[in-house]
Every structure is written in C-alpha cells, then in structure tokens.
Scaffold this motif. Structure first.
Motif, PDB file in Angstrom:
ATOM      1  N   GLU A 136       0.827  -1.216   0.000  1.00  0.00           N
ATOM      2  CA  GLU A 136       0.000   0.000   0.000  1.00  0.00           C
ATOM      3  C   GLU A 136       0.858   1.262   0.000  1.00  0.00           C
ATOM      4  OE1 GLU A 136      -0.363  -2.425   2.495  1.00  0.00           O
ATOM      5  OE2 GLU A 136      -1.904  -3.462   1.336  1.00  0.00           O
ATOM      6  N   GLY A 137       2.175   1.110   0.083  1.00  0.00           N
ATOM      7  CA  GLY A 137       3.083   2.246   0.106  1.00  0.00           C
ATOM      8  C   GLY A 137       3.293   2.837   1.489  1.00  0.00           C
ATOM      9  N   LEU A 138       2.893   2.113   2.515  1.00  0.00           N
ATOM     10  CA  LEU A 138       3.048   2.577   3.899  1.00  0.00           C
ATOM     11  C   LEU A 138       4.327   2.014   4.492  1.00  0.00           C
ATOM     12  CD1 LEU A 138      -0.620   1.883   5.078  1.00  0.00           C
ATOM     13  CD2 LEU A 138       0.339   4.046   4.268  1.00  0.00           C
ATOM     14  N   SER A 139       5.024   2.795   5.293  1.00  0.00           N
ATOM     15  CA  SER A 139       6.214   2.282   5.975  1.00  0.00           C
ATOM     16  C   SER A 139       5.757   1.546   7.232  1.00  0.00           C
ATOM     17  CB  SER A 139       7.189   3.411   6.305  1.00  0.00           C
ATOM     18  OG  SER A 139       6.569   4.395   7.092  1.00  0.00           O
ATOM     19  N   ILE A 164      10.609  10.638   7.927  1.00  0.00           N
ATOM     20  CA  ILE A 164       9.634   9.745   7.300  1.00  0.00           C
ATOM     21  C   ILE A 164       8.379   9.775   8.150  1.00  0.00           C
ATOM     22  CG2 ILE A 164       9.155   7.393   6.556  1.00  0.00           C
ATOM     23  CD1 ILE A 164      12.236   7.019   6.393  1.00  0.00           C
ATOM     24  N   ASN A 165       7.256  10.173   7.537  1.00  0.00           N
ATOM     25  CA  ASN A 165       6.016  10.301   8.298  1.00  0.00           C
ATOM     26  C   ASN A 165       5.263   8.971   8.374  1.00  0.00           C
ATOM     27  OD1 ASN A 165       4.504   9.980   5.924  1.00  0.00           O
ATOM     28  ND2 ASN A 165       4.015  12.145   5.735  1.00  0.00           N
ATOM     29  N   SER A 166       4.103   8.986   9.019  1.00  0.00           N
ATOM     30  CA  SER A 166       3.327   7.770   9.249  1.00  0.00           C
ATOM     31  C   SER A 166       2.826   7.122   7.957  1.00  0.00           C
ATOM     32  CB  SER A 166       2.138   8.070  10.159  1.00  0.00           C
ATOM     33  OG  SER A 166       1.288   9.014   9.537  1.00  0.00           O
ATOM     34  N   MET A 167       2.781   7.888   6.873  1.00  0.00           N
ATOM     35  CA  MET A 167       2.336   7.338   5.594  1.00  0.00           C
ATOM     36  C   MET A 167       3.508   6.820   4.757  1.00  0.00           C
ATOM     37  SD  MET A 167      -0.857   7.609   5.829  1.00  0.00           S
ATOM     38  CE  MET A 167      -1.376   7.199   4.186  1.00  0.00           C
ATOM     39  N   GLY A 168       4.733   7.002   5.256  1.00  0.00           N
ATOM     40  CA  GLY A 168       5.896   6.541   4.534  1.00  0.00           C
ATOM     41  C   GLY A 168       6.530   7.576   3.634  1.00  0.00           C
ATOM     42  N   ARG A 169       5.984   8.778   3.635  1.00  0.00           N
ATOM     43  CA  ARG A 169       6.547   9.843   2.806  1.00  0.00           C
ATOM     44  C   ARG A 169       7.690  10.521   3.549  1.00  0.00           C
ATOM     45  NH1 ARG A 169       0.741  11.758   1.204  1.00  0.00           N
ATOM     46  NH2 ARG A 169       0.370  10.321  -0.511  1.00  0.00           N
ATOM     47  N   ALA A 170       8.699  10.931   2.787  1.00  0.00           N
ATOM     48  CA  ALA A 170       9.878  11.554   3.384  1.00  0.00           C
ATOM     49  C   ALA A 170       9.955  13.023   3.011  1.00  0.00           C
ATOM     50  CB  ALA A 170      11.125  10.837   2.915  1.00  0.00           C
ATOM     51  N   ARG A 171      10.480  13.805   3.955  1.00  0.00           N
ATOM     52  CA  ARG A 171      10.751  15.223   3.699  1.00  0.00           C
ATOM     53  C   ARG A 171      12.087  15.561   4.350  1.00  0.00           C
ATOM     54  NH1 ARG A 171       9.771  18.618   8.104  1.00  0.00           N
ATOM     55  NH2 ARG A 171       8.632  17.632   9.801  1.00  0.00           N
TER      56      ARG A 171
END
Length: 177
Positions: A136-139, A164-171
């Motif tokens: 699902e693309g979630l970490s 890396i946030n709860s949805m797996g996206r990085a900033r």
C-alpha cells in the motif's frame, strides 16, 4: 613617449595583492558551496532510494525494504547508512524478525555505494537499520507496526534530517550534527 613593454614592479605588486584578496575571500566561500552541494546530493540520493522502495512495493504488490549494507548483498545492523544501502524485494520474514534479510530468490533492486568523506547517516530507533514499505506504500516495521522516524545526515558542521512520516513519505529539514 617611448615606453618599454612589460609590467612595472608596482603594477605586479598591486596585481598580486588583488589576487590574494580575491582568493582569501573566495576559497572559503567556494569550499562551503562544495560542502553544501555534496550534502544536498547525498540527501537526494537517499530520498531517491526511499521513493524507489515505496514505488516498487506499490508496483510489485509486495513488501520492499531498504537496509544498511556494507557488501551490497546483505543487510547489517552495524554502523550507519553511510556504508551503503540496498533496496530489495522482501516478501517474507520469519516471525519475530527485527531486521530484514535478503533471502535466496529475493531480488535486489538497487545497490547504493558508501558515501565519500567524513559523513554520517544515522537513523533513530524506528529506522536505525531499515525502512520497509508495504504494497500500500506505507512504511511498516517487519511485525506490521507503525514505522516513522528521522535519519540525520551529518557532514559537520552542516546536517539535514530526512523525516519519514506515518504514511511513509519523506521530507527534508535543517538539522544539527
């Protein structure tokens, strides 16, 4: 007026003084610019690896992991990510596993070489050894638990945090070493 061709001693001394002043000001600024560019390049390389792992997990419909790797073939828990890392297909891990392993038949998607110079790339506890993405693309941790964390890239005196946030996206954010 007949003047011999060439420079006078005064002209030469003034020219050397001007060049010295320009180099004294310019070299440190150039060094800082090169260090900043190197830091940016390393951050972008790691972000690209995270995005590759996430997109491959979604595309392939299986877990894909990114882990520290000194040899480009196996995961390690020693040291930081500056030694290199790999992105690989990781569909199954034994119950209770705390670190992913590259098992026979699992494809290594990309191998990343060690970072050059005096650079450290370390993660806090949730991402200390690996980052793993579900289809699902979630970490998520290997046990299925929530995985978010911060990796700090330090090239003293400059540093960047990859969050890396709860949805797996990085900033990326400014950080300190």
């Amino acid at each position: 007026m007949n003047r011999d061709r060439g420079f006078s001693l005064l002209e030469l001394v003034v020219t050397v003084a001007v060049v010295t002043i320009v180099l004294t000001v310019g070299v440190p600024a150039f060094r800082e610019m090169m260090q900043e560019n190197r830091l940016r390049a390393y951050v972008n390389e790691f972000l690209a690896a995270l995005n590759l792992a996430r997109s491959e997990a979604i595309k392939r419909g299986v877990r894909v992991s990114l882990c520290k790797s000194a040899d480009g073939a196996n995961c390690t828990t020693a040291h930081g990510y500056e030694q290199g890392w790999i992105v690989f297909v990781d569909p199954g891990n034994p119950p209770g596993a705390t670190t992913p392993t590259v098992d026979p038949g699992e494809a290594v998607i990309q191998v990343y070489a060690a970072l050059a110079g005096d650079v450290r790339l370390t993660g806090n506890t949730p991402v200390r050894s690996y980052v793993s993405y579900t289809p699902e693309g979630l970490s998520r941790l290997l046990n299925g638990g929530f995985q978010a964390g911060t990796l700090t890239l330090c090239a003293a005196p400059r540093a960047r945090a990859i969050i890396i946030n709860s949805m797996g996206r990085a900033r990326v954010a400014e950080a300190t070493c």
